[in-house]
Design a protein around this motif. Structure first.
Motif, PDB file in Angstrom:
ATOM      1  N   VAL A   8       0.872  -1.174   0.000  1.00 15.65           N
ATOM      2  CA  VAL A   8       0.000   0.000   0.000  1.00 15.65           C
ATOM      3  C   VAL A   8       0.908   1.222   0.000  1.00 15.65           C
ATOM      4  CG1 VAL A   8      -1.800   1.275   1.226  1.00 15.65           C
ATOM      5  CG2 VAL A   8      -1.805  -1.243   1.245  1.00 15.65           C
ATOM      6  N   SER A   9       0.663   2.129  -0.932  1.00 13.11           N
ATOM      7  CA  SER A   9       1.554   3.280  -1.098  1.00 13.11           C
ATOM      8  C   SER A   9       0.805   4.515  -1.545  1.00 13.11           C
ATOM      9  CB  SER A   9       2.612   2.974  -2.168  1.00 13.11           C
ATOM     10  OG  SER A   9       3.376   1.859  -1.826  1.00 13.11           O
ATOM     11  N   ILE A  10       1.450   5.648  -1.304  1.00 10.09           N
ATOM     12  CA  ILE A  10       1.020   6.917  -1.880  1.00 10.09           C
ATOM     13  C   ILE A  10       1.858   7.109  -3.142  1.00 10.09           C
ATOM     14  CG2 ILE A  10       1.010   9.424  -1.587  1.00 10.09           C
ATOM     15  CD1 ILE A  10       0.696   8.866   1.467  1.00 10.09           C
ATOM     16  N   VAL A  39       5.565   6.554  -1.796  1.00  7.98           N
ATOM     17  CA  VAL A  39       5.859   6.584  -0.363  1.00  7.98           C
ATOM     18  C   VAL A  39       5.108   5.383   0.221  1.00  7.98           C
ATOM     19  CG1 VAL A  39       5.596   7.828   1.818  1.00  7.98           C
ATOM     20  CG2 VAL A  39       6.080   9.095  -0.297  1.00  7.98           C
ATOM     21  N   THR A  40       5.829   4.454   0.814  1.00  9.69           N
ATOM     22  CA  THR A  40       5.236   3.218   1.322  1.00  9.69           C
ATOM     23  C   THR A  40       4.388   3.459   2.574  1.00  9.69           C
ATOM     24  OG1 THR A  40       7.075   1.911   0.461  1.00  9.69           O
ATOM     25  CG2 THR A  40       5.786   0.921   2.242  1.00  9.69           C
ATOM     26  N   GLU A  95       3.883  13.218   9.173  1.00 11.25           N
ATOM     27  CA  GLU A  95       3.015  12.855  10.299  1.00 11.25           C
ATOM     28  C   GLU A  95       1.749  12.162   9.789  1.00 11.25           C
ATOM     29  OE1 GLU A  95       0.616  14.885  14.039  1.00 11.25           O
ATOM     30  OE2 GLU A  95       1.966  16.129  12.850  1.00 11.25           O
ATOM     31  N   ALA A  96       1.164  12.691   8.725  1.00 11.19           N
ATOM     32  CA  ALA A  96      -0.034  12.075   8.147  1.00 11.19           C
ATOM     33  C   ALA A  96       0.285  10.683   7.607  1.00 11.19           C
ATOM     34  CB  ALA A  96      -0.605  12.971   7.045  1.00 11.19           C
ATOM     35  N   CYS A  97       1.453  10.523   6.958  1.00 15.99           N
ATOM     36  CA  CYS A  97       1.864   9.201   6.468  1.00 15.99           C
ATOM     37  C   CYS A  97       2.009   8.219   7.633  1.00 15.99           C
ATOM     38  CB  CYS A  97       3.192   9.297   5.713  1.00 15.99           C
ATOM     39  SG  CYS A  97       3.098  10.139   4.122  1.00 15.99           S
ATOM     40  N   GLY A  98       2.591   8.692   8.726  1.00 18.54           N
ATOM     41  CA  GLY A  98       2.755   7.844   9.899  1.00 18.54           C
ATOM     42  C   GLY A  98       1.417   7.385  10.458  1.00 18.54           C
ATOM     43  N   TRP A  99       0.453   8.296  10.515  1.00 17.38           N
ATOM     44  CA  TRP A  99      -0.882   7.935  10.998  1.00 17.38           C
ATOM     45  C   TRP A  99      -1.512   6.904  10.063  1.00 17.38           C
ATOM     46  CZ3 TRP A  99      -5.826   8.218   9.008  1.00 17.38           C
ATOM     47  CH2 TRP A  99      -6.866   7.983   9.922  1.00 17.38           C
ATOM     48  N   PRO A 149      -0.841  18.005  -3.497  1.00 19.72           N
ATOM     49  CA  PRO A 149      -1.877  17.659  -2.531  1.00 19.72           C
ATOM     50  C   PRO A 149      -2.118  16.150  -2.573  1.00 19.72           C
ATOM     51  CG  PRO A 149      -2.853  18.687  -4.461  1.00 19.72           C
ATOM     52  CD  PRO A 149      -1.364  18.683  -4.668  1.00 19.72           C
ATOM     53  N   CYS A 150      -1.900  15.479  -1.470  1.00 21.10           N
ATOM     54  CA  CYS A 150      -2.118  14.042  -1.386  1.00 21.10           C
ATOM     55  C   CYS A 150      -3.587  13.802  -1.067  1.00 21.10           C
ATOM     56  CB  CYS A 150      -1.225  13.441  -0.309  1.00 21.10           C
ATOM     57  SG  CYS A 150      -1.452  11.653  -0.146  1.00 21.10           S
TER      58      CYS A 150
END
Length: 194
Positions: A8-10, A39-40, A95-99, A149-150
């Motif tokens: 799962v990635s961005i 970004v994994t 931080e959002a990726c970590g969440w 913008p993600c």
């Protein structure tokens, strides 16, 4: 049904994704052509193919609880000597990726798993190649910057040929996407209310 390897990635959008993938190939990384720039959120994970519907339902729930945020890349970093990786740094949106990655791997979900290393969002630009090429990647991309913008993430499956293919996109269910380069108040990376 057997097993499949998923991730799962961005996705890093165009034109940034292709540019970084071409640079990675140019540094001599043989995996570059089979791995879309990303970004994994969940590293390669082997699952039973019959679990895919439950995994997709779980990812849809994670996405529904998320909201768009600004992703900004700048400069390079490395995991050497621990791991032979050079990457472009995530300087906004980490931080959002970590969440998100915690929600994806939640112990109550269908892809609960421990990580080999602590989570550190990044975009790999060289992996497992000779030191001189790793040094070149680190130096040549040290001034690299991109932002976008993600608005969600995607589920990928690795084929028998080693190529990662996107199976499905999951869009966030939250607020409006912040504009690129907006004022600090508009570049909110806060997480969903709980």
């Amino acid at each position: 049904m057997g097993t499949v390897t998923i991730g799962v990635s961005i996705a890093v959008p165009e034109p940034h994704g292709s540019l970084l993938q071409e640079r990675r190939a140019g540094f001599g990384d043989p995996a570059a052509c089979g791995i879309p720039t990303h970004v994994t959120l969940l590293p390669p994970t082997e699952v039973d193919a019959s679990a895919l519907p439950a995994i997709e339902a779980h990812l849809a729930e994670v996405a529904a609880a998320g909201r768009p945020f600004l992703m900004r890349l700048a400069g390079t970093g490395t995991f050497r000597p621990l791991s032979p990786v050079v990457f472009v740094r995530v300087v906004e949106g980490a931080e959002a990726c970590g969440w998100l990655q915690k929600q994806v791997r939640d112990a109550s979900g269908p892809v609960a798993r421990e990580l080999q290393f602590p989570y550190h969002p990044h975009v790999t630009v060289a992996h497992g190649i000779d030191d001189a090429a790793m040094d070149r990647a680190y130096e040549e991309l040290s001034g690299y910057e991109a932002e976008w913008p993600c608005t969600g993430f995607a589920l990928y499956e690795q084929g028998a040929d080693g190529v990662w293919r996107r199976l499905r996109d999951f869009l966030f269910g939250g607020a409006v996407v912040p504009p690129q380069g907006g004022a600090p108040a508009e570049r909110d990376t806060t997480l969903p209310a709980r």
